[in-house]
Each structure stands twice: as structure tokens, then as C-alpha cells.
Design a protein around this motif. Sequence first.
Motif, PDB file in Angstrom:
ATOM      1  N   THR A 146       0.837  -1.204   0.000  1.00  0.00           N
ATOM      2  CA  THR A 146       0.000   0.000   0.000  1.00  0.00           C
ATOM      3  C   THR A 146       0.867   1.248   0.000  1.00  0.00           C
ATOM      4  OG1 THR A 146      -1.788  -1.137   1.171  1.00  0.00           O
ATOM      5  CG2 THR A 146      -1.789   1.260   1.246  1.00  0.00           C
ATOM      6  N   ALA A 147       1.943   1.222   0.797  1.00  0.00           N
ATOM      7  CA  ALA A 147       2.866   2.351   0.852  1.00  0.00           C
ATOM      8  C   ALA A 147       3.548   2.557  -0.497  1.00  0.00           C
ATOM      9  CB  ALA A 147       3.905   2.125   1.945  1.00  0.00           C
ATOM     10  N   VAL A 148       4.007   1.462  -1.099  1.00  0.00           N
ATOM     11  CA  VAL A 148       4.656   1.536  -2.409  1.00  0.00           C
ATOM     12  C   VAL A 148       3.668   2.033  -3.453  1.00  0.00           C
ATOM     13  CG1 VAL A 148       5.737   0.198  -4.257  1.00  0.00           C
ATOM     14  CG2 VAL A 148       6.367  -0.244  -1.871  1.00  0.00           C
ATOM     15  N   ARG A 154       2.017   8.519  -7.439  1.00  0.00           N
ATOM     16  CA  ARG A 154       2.363   9.946  -7.364  1.00  0.00           C
ATOM     17  C   ARG A 154       3.619  10.261  -8.158  1.00  0.00           C
ATOM     18  NH1 ARG A 154      -0.278   9.133  -2.366  1.00  0.00           N
ATOM     19  NH2 ARG A 154      -1.889  10.715  -2.015  1.00  0.00           N
ATOM     20  N   GLY A 155       4.084   9.280  -8.924  1.00  0.00           N
ATOM     21  CA  GLY A 155       5.166   9.541  -9.876  1.00  0.00           C
ATOM     22  C   GLY A 155       6.572   9.340  -9.368  1.00  0.00           C
ATOM     23  N   HIS A 156       6.753   8.763  -8.187  1.00  0.00           N
ATOM     24  CA  HIS A 156       8.099   8.566  -7.668  1.00  0.00           C
ATOM     25  C   HIS A 156       8.769   7.366  -8.322  1.00  0.00           C
ATOM     26  CE1 HIS A 156       7.471  11.677  -4.732  1.00  0.00           C
ATOM     27  NE2 HIS A 156       6.408  11.063  -4.240  1.00  0.00           N
ATOM     28  N   LEU A 157      10.059   7.481  -8.522  1.00  0.00           N
ATOM     29  CA  LEU A 157      10.843   6.414  -9.132  1.00  0.00           C
ATOM     30  C   LEU A 157      11.147   5.323  -8.120  1.00  0.00           C
ATOM     31  CD1 LEU A 157      13.382   8.620 -11.133  1.00  0.00           C
ATOM     32  CD2 LEU A 157      11.240   7.620 -11.954  1.00  0.00           C
ATOM     33  N   ASN A 158      11.493   4.148  -8.641  1.00  0.00           N
ATOM     34  CA  ASN A 158      11.797   3.014  -7.759  1.00  0.00           C
ATOM     35  C   ASN A 158      12.910   3.347  -6.773  1.00  0.00           C
ATOM     36  OD1 ASN A 158       9.857   1.445  -8.994  1.00  0.00           O
ATOM     37  ND2 ASN A 158      11.295   0.329 -10.289  1.00  0.00           N
ATOM     38  N   ILE A 161      11.607   5.555  -4.033  1.00  0.00           N
ATOM     39  CA  ILE A 161      10.757   4.800  -3.116  1.00  0.00           C
ATOM     40  C   ILE A 161      11.611   3.921  -2.217  1.00  0.00           C
ATOM     41  CG2 ILE A 161       8.919   3.075  -2.977  1.00  0.00           C
ATOM     42  CD1 ILE A 161       7.918   4.116  -5.695  1.00  0.00           C
ATOM     43  N   ALA A 162      12.632   3.275  -2.803  1.00  0.00           N
ATOM     44  CA  ALA A 162      13.524   2.405  -2.020  1.00  0.00           C
ATOM     45  C   ALA A 162      14.211   3.195  -0.923  1.00  0.00           C
ATOM     46  CB  ALA A 162      14.558   1.759  -2.944  1.00  0.00           C
ATOM     47  N   TYR A 163      14.693   4.396  -1.260  1.00  0.00           N
ATOM     48  CA  TYR A 163      15.359   5.223  -0.248  1.00  0.00           C
ATOM     49  C   TYR A 163      14.381   5.648   0.842  1.00  0.00           C
ATOM     50  CZ  TYR A 163      17.727   9.129   1.943  1.00  0.00           C
ATOM     51  OH  TYR A 163      18.291   9.974   2.866  1.00  0.00           O
ATOM     52  N   ALA A 164      13.168   6.068   0.435  1.00  0.00           N
ATOM     53  CA  ALA A 164      12.174   6.542   1.408  1.00  0.00           C
ATOM     54  C   ALA A 164      11.742   5.433   2.355  1.00  0.00           C
ATOM     55  CB  ALA A 164      10.958   7.112   0.684  1.00  0.00           C
ATOM     56  N   LEU A 165      11.663   4.194   1.849  1.00  0.00           N
ATOM     57  CA  LEU A 165      11.188   3.081   2.669  1.00  0.00           C
ATOM     58  C   LEU A 165      12.325   2.283   3.306  1.00  0.00           C
ATOM     59  CD1 LEU A 165       8.259   1.744   0.422  1.00  0.00           C
ATOM     60  CD2 LEU A 165       8.169   3.386   2.306  1.00  0.00           C
ATOM     61  N   VAL A 172      11.509  -3.074  -4.130  1.00  0.00           N
ATOM     62  CA  VAL A 172      10.449  -2.196  -4.632  1.00  0.00           C
ATOM     63  C   VAL A 172       9.889  -2.740  -5.936  1.00  0.00           C
ATOM     64  CG1 VAL A 172       9.917   0.097  -5.557  1.00  0.00           C
ATOM     65  CG2 VAL A 172      11.310  -0.120  -3.489  1.00  0.00           C
ATOM     66  N   LYS A 173      10.772  -3.212  -6.812  1.00  0.00           N
ATOM     67  CA  LYS A 173      10.314  -3.788  -8.083  1.00  0.00           C
ATOM     68  C   LYS A 173       9.440  -5.013  -7.842  1.00  0.00           C
ATOM     69  CE  LYS A 173      14.199  -2.191 -10.919  1.00  0.00           C
ATOM     70  NZ  LYS A 173      15.390  -2.631 -11.712  1.00  0.00           N
ATOM     71  N   ALA A 174       9.815  -5.829  -6.850  1.00  0.00           N
ATOM     72  CA  ALA A 174       9.015  -7.015  -6.525  1.00  0.00           C
ATOM     73  C   ALA A 174       7.641  -6.604  -6.001  1.00  0.00           C
ATOM     74  CB  ALA A 174       9.742  -7.865  -5.495  1.00  0.00           C
ATOM     75  N   HIS A 175       7.619  -5.582  -5.131  1.00  0.00           N
ATOM     76  CA  HIS A 175       6.340  -5.066  -4.635  1.00  0.00           C
ATOM     77  C   HIS A 175       5.506  -4.516  -5.789  1.00  0.00           C
ATOM     78  CE1 HIS A 175       6.995  -5.725  -0.463  1.00  0.00           C
ATOM     79  NE2 HIS A 175       7.938  -4.815  -0.313  1.00  0.00           N
ATOM     80  N   ARG A 176       6.164  -3.815  -6.676  1.00  0.00           N
ATOM     81  CA  ARG A 176       5.463  -3.208  -7.807  1.00  0.00           C
ATOM     82  C   ARG A 176       4.820  -4.287  -8.682  1.00  0.00           C
ATOM     83  NH1 ARG A 176       7.578   2.107 -10.610  1.00  0.00           N
ATOM     84  NH2 ARG A 176       5.993   2.421 -12.200  1.00  0.00           N
TER      85      ARG A 176
END
Length: 211
Positions: A146-148, A154-158, A161-165, A172-176
Motif C-alpha cells: 500500500t505504501a509503495v 504519485r510519480g516517484h521512481l523506484n 521509493i527504495a530510499y524513502a522506505l 520495490v520492483k518485486a512489490h510493484r
Amino acid sequence: MEPVVHIVDDDQSFRTAVGRLLSTSGFRVALYESGEQFLAQLHATEPGCVLLDLELPGLSGRELQDRLLEKAPLLPIVYLTGQGDIRASVSAMKAGAEDFLEKPASGNILLEAIQRALVKYEKRREEHDRIRALQALVAGLTPRETAVFGLIVRGHLNKQIAYALGTSERTVKAHRHSIMEKLGVRSLAEAVSIAERTGLLDSDARPLQRT
């Protein structure tokens, strides 16, 4: 379930006459002398529309319209009133009324307005059902997915997102990939459409920061 035309008018002879007209035209009708009586007997999930007088004792037509936006938002409203004026009609239409007719309206005009309202109800119900189905799909995501998902749409790159989480791009790619499968979409545009229709993008976007 057969739709119901709810006639709310304090003039007994009038609502009886209109009810008879609609009944003989094949519609299922229910009669009410006040907005309070209508609300007390209303089944919010029952399909139909409302034929409503503007000036009613107690709860006015506009006040009832506001109540229905909360209790039964799918029900279209057709005003049929002898107290119509431009200001009242504009206010009612801005609040979502389907039509605004003045008494006495001809039978054909009234029947056409009722038919349009019932078609509008069906469209609203279908859209409502689609959104509920999409909400169920989104609810099936894990908390991390859900977070990813919220960041992806909202247009954020992988890598952002990886850095933020605090995780890796591979994760992140697996979640995506899992998110796209669970939502049944193949493109980012489809995912964004789901987020928009389920209200996810209505919430304020927080600045991207590491958690």
C-alpha cells in the motif's frame, strides 16, 4: 429489484393523482406526506428516484436533499413544485438534483423526467459498484504494498521509493510487480486511474522522506 419512485408531497390529492399516473405507466410508487416520513421509511439500498416538492412542512425539499446526500446519495431527485423560482432551481441543481419541474407539469414531461432519473440511478449504481470492487482490490494489498502503491501513483521512481522506505530497488520492483498483479493492471496509467477513482490521490501528498 424493481425501482421505486418516491413521491414526497404534502398535498394528498396531488401525490395520489401523480402516484396513480405513474402506477398506470408501469412504475412502482411509494407516497409520503413529509420528508421526515420518507426518511423514516427509506431503504437506502433500494433502487429508484425521488419526486420531491420544494416547500414541505417541517423538513423542506432542499433540506431533505441534503440529508439524502448522506443517507442515499445514489437516489436522483426530480423536483415538482408550485413554488419554483430561478434561485431555488439553481440551488437545487447545483446540489445535484436531476430535474426541476413546475406544477402543473404535463404527464409526458413528468414521465420523461422520471425515466431519465432512473437511468441516472442505474449509471450511479454501476459506477458505485465498480469503485467498491476497486476499493476491495486495494484493500487486498499488504501494508508495505500500500505504501509503495501510494508513492508509485504519485510519480516517484523506484530508487526514490527504495530510499524513502529504507529498502532496495529490487524489493520495490518485486512489490510493484505484486501490486500490478493484485490490481489486475498492466500499466502505470491504469494504476493511477484506480488510485484516483478510489480517492487515494485525494489525500494530501506528504513530502517524500525516509521512514
